[in-house]
Design a protein around this motif. Structure first.
Motif, PDB file in Angstrom:
ATOM      1  N   LEU A 166       0.830  -1.203   0.000  1.00 36.57           N
ATOM      2  CA  LEU A 166       0.000   0.000   0.000  1.00 36.57           C
ATOM      3  C   LEU A 166       0.872   1.264   0.000  1.00 36.57           C
ATOM      4  O   LEU A 166       0.612   2.204  -0.752  1.00 36.57           O
ATOM      5  N   LEU A 167       1.933   1.269   0.798  1.00 37.42           N
ATOM      6  CA  LEU A 167       2.851   2.419   0.805  1.00 37.42           C
ATOM      7  C   LEU A 167       3.517   2.590  -0.561  1.00 37.42           C
ATOM      8  O   LEU A 167       3.650   3.712  -1.060  1.00 37.42           O
ATOM      9  N   ASN A 168       3.935   1.491  -1.161  1.00 40.20           N
ATOM     10  CA  ASN A 168       4.576   1.553  -2.480  1.00 40.20           C
ATOM     11  C   ASN A 168       3.613   2.029  -3.565  1.00 40.20           C
ATOM     12  O   ASN A 168       4.029   2.690  -4.516  1.00 40.20           O
ATOM     13  N   LEU A 169       2.334   1.716  -3.420  1.00 43.83           N
ATOM     14  CA  LEU A 169       1.324   2.225  -4.349  1.00 43.83           C
ATOM     15  C   LEU A 169       1.176   3.743  -4.201  1.00 43.83           C
ATOM     16  O   LEU A 169       1.139   4.475  -5.190  1.00 43.83           O
ATOM     17  N   ILE A 170       1.100   4.218  -2.969  1.00 45.69           N
ATOM     18  CA  ILE A 170       0.986   5.660  -2.718  1.00 45.69           C
ATOM     19  C   ILE A 170       2.212   6.385  -3.253  1.00 45.69           C
ATOM     20  O   ILE A 170       2.101   7.413  -3.918  1.00 45.69           O
ATOM     21  N   LEU A 171       3.380   5.832  -2.976  1.00 50.75           N
ATOM     22  CA  LEU A 171       4.630   6.447  -3.419  1.00 50.75           C
ATOM     23  C   LEU A 171       4.764   6.437  -4.938  1.00 50.75           C
ATOM     24  O   LEU A 171       5.321   7.355  -5.521  1.00 50.75           O
ATOM     25  N   GLY A 172       4.233   5.410  -5.581  1.00 47.27           N
ATOM     26  CA  GLY A 172       4.328   5.294  -7.035  1.00 47.27           C
ATOM     27  C   GLY A 172       5.413   4.343  -7.489  1.00 47.27           C
ATOM     28  O   GLY A 172       5.736   4.287  -8.673  1.00 47.27           O
ATOM     29  N   ILE A 173       5.976   3.572  -6.567  1.00 46.99           N
ATOM     30  CA  ILE A 173       6.991   2.576  -6.937  1.00 46.99           C
ATOM     31  C   ILE A 173       6.360   1.471  -7.768  1.00 46.99           C
ATOM     32  O   ILE A 173       6.972   0.941  -8.685  1.00 46.99           O
ATOM     33  N   ILE A 174       5.131   1.120  -7.407  1.00 42.60           N
ATOM     34  CA  ILE A 174       4.385   0.117  -8.166  1.00 42.60           C
ATOM     35  C   ILE A 174       3.052   0.729  -8.594  1.00 42.60           C
ATOM     36  O   ILE A 174       2.572   1.682  -7.986  1.00 42.60           O
ATOM     37  N   LYS A 175       2.480   0.175  -9.645  1.00 41.96           N
ATOM     38  CA  LYS A 175       1.207   0.674 -10.186  1.00 41.96           C
ATOM     39  C   LYS A 175       0.052  -0.180  -9.677  1.00 41.96           C
ATOM     40  O   LYS A 175       0.173  -1.398  -9.572  1.00 41.96           O
ATOM     41  N   SER A 234       4.248   9.550 -12.399  1.00 41.52           N
ATOM     42  CA  SER A 234       5.473   8.855 -11.992  1.00 41.52           C
ATOM     43  C   SER A 234       5.852   9.212 -10.559  1.00 41.52           C
ATOM     44  O   SER A 234       5.496  10.272 -10.041  1.00 41.52           O
ATOM     45  N   MET A 235       6.581   8.315  -9.955  1.00 38.24           N
ATOM     46  CA  MET A 235       7.039   8.498  -8.582  1.00 38.24           C
ATOM     47  C   MET A 235       7.790   9.824  -8.420  1.00 38.24           C
ATOM     48  O   MET A 235       7.576  10.549  -7.446  1.00 38.24           O
ATOM     49  N   GLU A 236       8.641  10.143  -9.356  1.00 45.69           N
ATOM     50  CA  GLU A 236       9.469  11.344  -9.274  1.00 45.69           C
ATOM     51  C   GLU A 236       8.636  12.620  -9.250  1.00 45.69           C
ATOM     52  O   GLU A 236       9.023  13.616  -8.656  1.00 45.69           O
ATOM     53  N   LYS A 237       7.482  12.595  -9.905  1.00 43.01           N
ATOM     54  CA  LYS A 237       6.656  13.798 -10.009  1.00 43.01           C
ATOM     55  C   LYS A 237       5.632  13.921  -8.883  1.00 43.01           C
ATOM     56  O   LYS A 237       4.961  14.940  -8.777  1.00 43.01           O
ATOM     57  N   ARG A 238       5.504  12.902  -8.046  1.00 43.47           N
ATOM     58  CA  ARG A 238       4.520  12.961  -6.952  1.00 43.47           C
ATOM     59  C   ARG A 238       5.000  13.838  -5.798  1.00 43.47           C
ATOM     60  O   ARG A 238       4.184  14.399  -5.080  1.00 43.47           O
ATOM     61  N   GLY A 239       6.300  13.900  -5.586  1.00 47.95           N
ATOM     62  CA  GLY A 239       6.812  14.704  -4.478  1.00 47.95           C
ATOM     63  C   GLY A 239       6.645  14.037  -3.129  1.00 47.95           C
ATOM     64  O   GLY A 239       6.656  14.689  -2.093  1.00 47.95           O
ATOM     65  N   PHE A 240       6.483  12.706  -3.116  1.00 47.47           N
ATOM     66  CA  PHE A 240       6.366  11.944  -1.882  1.00 47.47           C
ATOM     67  C   PHE A 240       7.712  11.273  -1.625  1.00 47.47           C
ATOM     68  O   PHE A 240       8.522  11.117  -2.534  1.00 47.47           O
TER      69      PHE A 240
END
Length: 166
Positions: free
Chosen positions: A55-64, A81-87
């Motif tokens: 769930l954390l990886n989904l929020i972060l954007g590491i996984i879709k 993308s993860m890089e553009k989320r700012g998390f």
């Protein structure tokens, strides 16, 4: 018209994996909906393997996600993308670079984004976390708690919109 929701909203998020031993699919996260308001702390509790890190990886954007939406302040980030989320996240194992000393680990992310934190802000964080006397040490020379504080400092210097702790 409904007021735009602030914070993080997960709407019917699901993530399916294949079990390599059986070849069968299983839900790591299934149809999860959750609202997290700004300025709040949320703790996910459960046994190993129940989907907390997923769930954390989904929020972060590491996984879709396989289905559902991830929103932040009303903006759909599901495909961002993860890089553009700012998390940012502090991983369970800290994910520190053993070839870099404490100071270089803390400032690693600033190499590509030096405008995020000033030298003064970095120094203030180092003092706040009690790391000043350890700055030139190698990671292997640190205790578990010191490593945890280095990982936290490295994340915080990047000023994430959301800080996740695994």
């Amino acid at each position: 018209m409904e007021k735009q929701k602030k914070g993080v909203r997960l709407e019917h998020i699901s993530k399916i994996y294949n079990d390599p031993k059986t070849g069968k699919e299983f839900y790591a996260v299934q149809d999860t909906t959750l609202d997290i308001e700004p300025g709040t702390f949320v703790t996910l509790l459960g046994p190993s393997g129940c989907g907390k890190t997923t769930l954390l990886n989904l929020i972060l954007g590491i996984i879709k996600a396989d289905s559902g939406q991830i929103l932040y302040d009303g903006e759909d980030l599901t495909e961002v993308s993860m890089e553009k989320r700012g998390f940012n996240i502090v991983f369970q194992d800290y994910a520190l670079f053993p070839n870099l000393n404490v100071y270089k680990n803390i400032t690693y992310g600033l190499k590509n984004r030096p405008d995020i934190s000033s030298k003064e802000e970095v120094e203030e964080l180092i003092g706040l976390l009690g790391l000043r006397e350890h700055l030139n040490k190698n990671i292997e020379q640190l205790s578990g708690g010191q490593k945890q504080r280095v990982a936290l400092a490295r994340t915080m210097v990047m000023k994430p919109r959301i800080l996740l702790l695994d």
